[in-house]
Design a protein around this motif. Structure first.
Motif, PDB file in Angstrom:
ATOM      1  N   ILE A 199       0.843  -1.208   0.000  1.00 29.96           N
ATOM      2  CA  ILE A 199       0.000   0.000   0.000  1.00 29.96           C
ATOM      3  C   ILE A 199       0.876   1.255   0.000  1.00 29.96           C
ATOM      4  CG2 ILE A 199      -1.644   1.326   1.408  1.00 29.96           C
ATOM      5  CD1 ILE A 199      -2.878  -1.465   2.143  1.00 29.96           C
ATOM      6  N   SER A 200       1.988   1.192   0.732  1.00 33.59           N
ATOM      7  CA  SER A 200       2.911   2.343   0.744  1.00 33.59           C
ATOM      8  C   SER A 200       3.607   2.524  -0.601  1.00 33.59           C
ATOM      9  CB  SER A 200       3.995   2.164   1.820  1.00 33.59           C
ATOM     10  OG  SER A 200       3.413   2.079   3.088  1.00 33.59           O
ATOM     11  N   GLU A 201       3.880   1.430  -1.279  1.00 32.65           N
ATOM     12  CA  GLU A 201       4.724   1.495  -2.486  1.00 32.65           C
ATOM     13  C   GLU A 201       3.944   1.656  -3.794  1.00 32.65           C
ATOM     14  OE1 GLU A 201       8.023   1.613  -2.561  1.00 32.65           O
ATOM     15  OE2 GLU A 201       8.278   1.336  -0.400  1.00 32.65           O
ATOM     16  N   LEU A 202       2.675   1.224  -3.810  1.00 29.60           N
ATOM     17  CA  LEU A 202       1.934   1.216  -5.083  1.00 29.60           C
ATOM     18  C   LEU A 202       0.963   2.388  -5.164  1.00 29.60           C
ATOM     19  CD1 LEU A 202       1.039  -2.613  -5.206  1.00 29.60           C
ATOM     20  CD2 LEU A 202       2.970  -1.480  -6.340  1.00 29.60           C
ATOM     21  N   LYS A 203       0.745   2.846  -6.378  1.00 28.78           N
ATOM     22  CA  LYS A 203      -0.162   3.979  -6.584  1.00 28.78           C
ATOM     23  C   LYS A 203      -1.618   3.556  -6.376  1.00 28.78           C
ATOM     24  CE  LYS A 203       0.312   7.812  -9.729  1.00 28.78           C
ATOM     25  NZ  LYS A 203       0.559   8.137 -11.112  1.00 28.78           N
ATOM     26  N   ASN A 204      -1.991   2.474  -7.066  1.00 25.22           N
ATOM     27  CA  ASN A 204      -3.341   1.914  -6.921  1.00 25.22           C
ATOM     28  C   ASN A 204      -3.170   0.471  -6.454  1.00 25.22           C
ATOM     29  OD1 ASN A 204      -4.757   4.202  -8.204  1.00 25.22           O
ATOM     30  ND2 ASN A 204      -3.579   3.531  -9.989  1.00 25.22           N
ATOM     31  N   PRO A 205      -2.998   0.275  -5.130  1.00 25.15           N
ATOM     32  CA  PRO A 205      -2.530  -1.024  -4.639  1.00 25.15           C
ATOM     33  C   PRO A 205      -3.254  -2.263  -5.183  1.00 25.15           C
ATOM     34  CG  PRO A 205      -2.600   0.582  -2.866  1.00 25.15           C
ATOM     35  CD  PRO A 205      -3.193   1.252  -4.058  1.00 25.15           C
TER      36      PRO A 205
END
Ligand code: GLU
Length: 303
Positions: free
Chosen positions: A124-130
């Motif tokens: 969730i922290s790393e992806l734009k649209n998890p």
């Protein structure tokens, strides 16, 4: 190796096995599955497919998804991931709260629920649209654009997910969840709801047997990383029964409470089985029997 004849033999023998085990009831939507479904699919490194039984029917991959979420997180953040989750077998049930207390919020490994919740938080922290980015990742590694979540299963789990909510809150109290708890749980329930057939699952895991490279030639993980994740599957992939699976089957793999198992023999094959009756440790009874027969009959195990 005549895999088709071997699968046919295993299928026949499996039909004669006593019907042991029950379908998981922890997720209401999954408790209605026909317990006697059974399929196996084997995919070789040169792309040959061998199927038997219900291998083309979709089922809920559940915890098998934890390997794929870990893969994506590991490919993005690398070794730093092990600061927030360990690499030791748990020796406890997959949804244990007790262990997390002892270990001060650092889950034993990424395949118990607490560990998978931390990995969900990382994504969730790393992806734009998890959720969307994760399902696209799975579609890409498996070469199959039709793979999807099942929202009914995700919601069914959400409505019954008190223990996972407790784990997420507990992790947050130790500072090992950075994002909103509801967002982490939502991602986790959706990832567990992904559906695949045995054939699709075998193709999705091809890169684990092919030094990190998918059938389409994309390098998802480098050879060192894929070695590490195969080692984790070997030591932690079967709940509190990873030793038993290693002893009987001798391959790295992962199971889920939907009754699916995927296992692989590096540089040789990937095999996926599905039978929803689970033993008391949460692993598919018939799936374990079938894979034990496979490595016994072929002599192909990593040991
Ligand atoms: N979604 C399931 C849970 O969190 C996954 C369990 C499993 O397959 O191990 O309870």
């Amino acid at each position: 190796m005549d895999y088709l004849t071997i699968l046919e033999d295993i299928y026949k023998e499996s039909q004669g096995q006593p019907k042991i085990g029950l379908v998981s009831t922890s997720i209401p939507e999954l408790s209605i599955i026909n317990p006697d479904k059974f399929g196996i699919h084997l995919l070789t490194m040169n792309g040959q497919d061998f199927s038997i039984g219900d291998a083309s029917e979709k089922f809920s991959i559940q915890s098998v998804s934890k390997v794929l979420s870990l893969t994506l997180a590991f490919s993005i953040v690398g070794e730093k991931i092990w600061e927030r989750v360990g690499v030791e077998p748990s020796g406890n049930p997959f949804n244990s709260l007790v262990q997390l207390e002892y270990e001060k919020g650092i889950p034993r490994n990424p395949f118990i629920n607490a560990g998978a919740l931390v990995i969900a938080d990382v994504l969730i922290s790393e992806l734009k649209n998890p959720k969307q980015d994760f399902i696209e990742f799975i579609r890409e590694v498996s070469g199959n654009p039709t793979i999807d979540f099942n929202p009914e299963v995700a919601n069914s789990e959400k409505n019954a997910g008190f223990r996972n909510a407790a784990l997420a809150n507990f992790l947050k109290s130790f500072g090992n969840i950075k994002n909103d708890i509801n967002e982490v749980l939502d991602f986790y329930f959706y990832q567990c709801s992904i559906e695949m057939t045995c054939k699709e699952l075998a193709h999705a895991f091809y890169f684990f047997a092919n030094e990190g490279k998918t059938e389409a030639g994309k390098q998802v993980l480098n050879t060192s990383q894929v070695k590490r994740l195969n080692a984790l599957m070997q030591t932690c992939g079967f709940y509190d029964e990873s030793g038993e699976f290693t002893y009987r089957v001798g391959l790295p793999g992962k199971s889920g409470i939907g009754g699916g198992i995927v296992a692989l023999y590096p540089k040789n094959f990937v095999v996926a089985s599905w039978s929803p009756r689970l033993n008391e440790k949460g692993n598919s009874e018939l799936g374990m029997f079938a894979l034990e027969q496979l490595t016994t009959k072929t002599g192909m195990s990593i040991f």
